[in-house]
Design a protein around this motif. Structure first.
Motif, short mmCIF file in Angstrom:
data_model
loop_
_atom_site.label_atom_id
_atom_site.label_comp_id
_atom_site.label_asym_id
_atom_site.label_seq_id
_atom_site.Cartn_x
_atom_site.Cartn_y
_atom_site.Cartn_z
N ILE A 172 -15.13 3.10 10.47
CA ILE A 172 -14.98 2.33 9.23
C ILE A 172 -14.28 1.01 9.55
N CYS A 186 -12.62 -2.41 7.76
CA CYS A 186 -12.20 -3.09 6.54
C CYS A 186 -12.31 -4.60 6.77
N ASP A 228 -9.95 6.31 -9.90
CA ASP A 228 -9.09 5.15 -10.21
C ASP A 228 -9.86 4.03 -10.91
N TYR A 271 -15.01 -1.66 1.83
CA TYR A 271 -14.96 -1.62 0.36
C TYR A 271 -16.12 -0.85 -0.25
N LYS A 308 -13.52 6.08 -2.39
CA LYS A 308 -12.72 7.31 -2.29
C LYS A 308 -12.60 7.93 -3.67
N1 LIG Z 1 -11.59 4.63 -5.26
C1 LIG Z 1 -11.33 3.68 -4.34
N2 LIG Z 1 -12.00 3.70 -3.19
C2 LIG Z 1 -11.76 2.76 -2.25
C3 LIG Z 1 -10.83 1.72 -2.46
C4 LIG Z 1 -10.11 1.73 -3.70
O1 LIG Z 1 -9.25 0.87 -3.98
N3 LIG Z 1 -10.38 2.73 -4.61
N4 LIG Z 1 -10.62 0.76 -1.46
C5 LIG Z 1 -11.73 0.54 -0.50
C6 LIG Z 1 -11.41 -0.29 0.65
S1 LIG Z 1 -11.22 -1.94 0.37
C7 LIG Z 1 -11.37 0.21 1.94
S2 LIG Z 1 -11.20 -0.78 3.30
C8 LIG Z 1 -11.52 1.65 2.18
C9 LIG Z 1 -10.46 2.05 3.18
O2 LIG Z 1 -9.97 3.29 3.05
P1 LIG Z 1 -8.40 3.56 2.98
O3 LIG Z 1 -7.88 2.97 1.69
O4 LIG Z 1 -8.37 5.02 3.04
O5 LIG Z 1 -7.75 2.88 4.15
O6 LIG Z 1 -11.48 2.42 0.99
C10 LIG Z 1 -12.31 1.87 -0.02
N5 LIG Z 1 -12.46 2.81 -1.09
#
Ligand SMILES: Nc1nc2c(c(=O)[nH]1)N[C@H]1C(S)=C(S)[C@@H](COP(=O)(O)O)O[C@H]1N2
Ligand SMILES: [Mo]
Length: 216
Positions: free
Chosen positions: A92, A94, A131, A176, A180
């Motif tokens: 992954i 970023c 979120d 991004y 998650k």
């Molecule tokens: N639900 C959710 N997923 C997300 C994000 C978030 O703010 N909310 N950030 C993203 C970003 S910008 C990145 S780089 C990755 C990185 O995973 P990490 O936050 O576990 O480091 O998650 C992504 N997934």
């Protein structure tokens, strides 16, 4: 021959003493080396999610499959992970300049959405999170590639800060796109849909080879 009560009692004590104790599960250890490939660690990520770490209650958790589908679905955690499981090593990246190589384990997005019956006019897939975060892809990205939502990383159940219960393993895409805390998968025909960071100017396709930004 008659067994004396004393011997009976002794035998009983012996039997109870030999009964195996209840197994205590130890905290799973992270795998850092897999089939010769060095892996990064869960601790190598930088947590900068839009609203901080989300804590999802797994008993009330449901993964919704909605939008342009024949039969909308609402899967429990157990139902999701009872699908065919897959594992793969994917790095992954970023846009902020860090990257981590991880062994992911999960189920195919394709398998999940096909249970709902994808309508022919659907061409876009939108992921929703706990979120409020969203991100989208052309539908063929998940249909033509083996794209998974992961429940384990480095053989450990994904912890809350990394997206428990599920993170999308959006290989070949910027971080991004790796949403998650996934709560919903929506089938759509809106090719112009823009997710959270995409609305702020990040490239909608999010391909690693492509440009990071689309708008000034
Ligand atoms: N639900 C959710 N997923 C997300 C994000 C978030 O703010 N909310 N950030 C993203 C970003 S910008 C990145 S780089 C990755 C990185 O995973 P990490 O936050 O576990 O480091 O998650 C992504 N997934
Ligand atoms: Mo990111």
């Amino acid at each position: 021959m008659q067994v004396k009560p004393v011997i009976m009692i002794l035998l009983l004590i012996l039997l109870v003493g030999c009964t195996p104790k209840e197994i205590k599960e130890l905290k799973a250890a992270e795998v850092r080396d897999y089939e010769g490939e060095k892996l990064g660690s869960l601790g190598d990520f930088r947590e900068n999610s839009i609203k901080g770490v989300q804590h999802v209650d797994i008993d009330s958790y449901r993964l919704g499959i909605t939008g342009l589908v024949e039969e909308p679905q609402s899967f429990t955690y157990e139902e999701v992970i009872s699908n065919q499981r897959y594992s793969k090593i994917v790095r992954i990246y970023c846009v902020e300049g860090w990257d981590v190589n991880i062994l992911w384990e999960g189920v195919l997005v394709r398998d999940l959405i096909s249970k709902a019956g994808v309508m022919p006019q659907a061409n876009t897939i939108i992921f929703h999170a706990y979120d409020g975060y969203t991100t989208s892809f052309p539908l063929n990205y998940v249909m033509d590639n083996e794209i998974i939502i992961a429940y384990k990383m480095n053989d450990v159940t994904i912890p809350p800060e990394r997206g428990f219960p599920f993170q999308l393993v959006a290989e070949d895409k910027w971080g991004y796109k790796w949403i998650k805390w996934i709560t919903g998968i929506e089938l759509s025909n809106n090719t112009d849909y823009r997710g959270t960071w995409e609305s702020a100017g990040y490239n909608n396709l999010g391909s690693l080879e492509g440009p990071k930004f689309e708008r000034g």
